[in-house]
Design an enzyme around this catalytic site. Sequence first.
Site, PDB file in Angstrom:
ATOM      1  N   ASP A  90       0.848  -1.199   0.000  1.00 44.54           N
ATOM      2  CA  ASP A  90       0.000   0.000   0.000  1.00 44.54           C
ATOM      3  C   ASP A  90       0.878   1.242   0.000  1.00 44.54           C
ATOM      4  OD1 ASP A  90       0.798  -0.506   2.743  1.00 44.54           O
ATOM      5  OD2 ASP A  90      -0.777   0.849   3.427  1.00 44.54           O
ATOM      6  N   GLU A 154      -0.066  -0.886   5.865  1.00 50.84           N
ATOM      7  CA  GLU A 154       0.998  -0.304   6.700  1.00 50.84           C
ATOM      8  C   GLU A 154       0.769   1.183   6.897  1.00 50.84           C
ATOM      9  OE1 GLU A 154       4.734   1.494   8.054  1.00 50.84           O
ATOM     10  OE2 GLU A 154       3.631   1.990   6.245  1.00 50.84           O
TER      11      GLU A 154
END
Length: 460
Positions: A90, A154
């Site tokens: 991400d 994250e």
Amino acid sequence: MDKLQIKTYLESNKDRFLDELFGLIRLSSVSADEKFKEDIIRAANYIVEKLKEAGADHAEICETAGHPIVFGEKITDPSKPTVLVYGHYDVQPADPYDLWETPPFEPVIRNGKIYARGSCDDKGQMYMHIKAMEVMNHLGDMPCNIKFIIEGEEEVGSNNLEIFINENKEKLKTDVILISDTTLIDNDTPSLTVGLRGLSYVEVEVTGPSRDLHSGVYGGAVDNPVNVLCKMIDALKDKNNRITIPGFYDRVIELSEEDRKALNEAPFDLDEYKKDLGIRSVAGEKGYTTLERVGIRPSLDINGIWGGYTGAGAKTVLPSKAYAKISMRLVPNQNNKEITEMFTKYFKSIAPDSVEVKVTPHHGGQPALTPTDSIAYLAASMAFEESWGKKPIPTRDGGSIPIVALFKDALGADTVLMGFGLDSDAIHSPNEHYGLFNFYKGIETIPLFHKYFSELHNSV
Ligand code: BES
Ligand code: MN
Ligand code: MN
């Protein structure tokens, strides 16, 4: 397996390696915004496919309550040590788009660097590990078993990963965790990160009158929550830039003079630093250097502040509400939940009677220290020495990777933070970039880590 063999294979495959990374970068896998969900799924699937192509015996999507986790492994011999690679697919939102010289999800090479969102944090750095596995697989030399855990949350706090690791301890069992998601001092000065800051993040809401008021009819007679919020924020630090929250520094570990000296011996060019940031002077807690301020001292920053009228022209209004998002970076041995409580209590205590204050905690994470006397650290140091011709310097980074502390608690394993980015790579900012040199040097260094880790592991 030696450096030359690695470099030879790398040289004849470098364009393809880059093309594959570009394919991943083109997927706009922004975790913070549901409108990017399709590309999140595509990115996870892309990684599964690339893990298989690189020689994994098994790779899968693991669904979570949020974005999927990718798990993969190549177990060549149960008697070999295991390396668990962690990374994230991400990325941060690319806003503001108009400040990008080229579109954030259309990677291009300029001045030897890949420009795109996620090029460094963390797609470029994570992908090096998949290609390193391909290199080792091609050379027919897999010194360690490898597991991959690549998450998609994250940048939004890793909440579902925490659940996943606690539910899958056996599956994730490992001798060491290897992460490339941090920075080097510079390309001539390799370093290994041995400390990360933690994070406590809150949103505050200050409410004054029950509705927006005419600033002429009421101005001067009723407290304005935006003015009040500014005063309250100002009270969070004293004139020496020390945070005033009672108890805030109680658990902070002060470094010995010797350790401080060592930390400050790392090459650092203050003029270059200021030039890169476009500032005339630096600022921070009195009595500490810039390296110390980001490495071993906590900090408090307003990440956003709003309230009242911010549209075109002028509107004479005394707003009813004011808001701010506030982050605190923590150092060992501070605890993020405790700090959030201290903040909440103190912030409410300094509010005047004229307003109501609400504090809402967001995600956070604990600070982490990684040992420098482990065989894993030594293996990483030897790998750097072989590929860079220089021994890496241990450093403390200012950013946070909350999962490092959680891995230690849940799996009992230490982490090696072998990052290849640079502070100037503009991660989270417009025009993020990652050097081609760093991408390829990483792919060269990682197999050497596997080699030395297995050698050292088998000799003890
Ligand atoms: N890779 C960074 C953290 C980082 C950057 C560590 C540079 C060391 C040097 C990571 O992706 C990140 O941005 N983490 C967040 C954590 C947060 C969302 C809980 C951070 O530090 O703001
Ligand atoms: Mn990252
Ligand atoms: Mn990040």
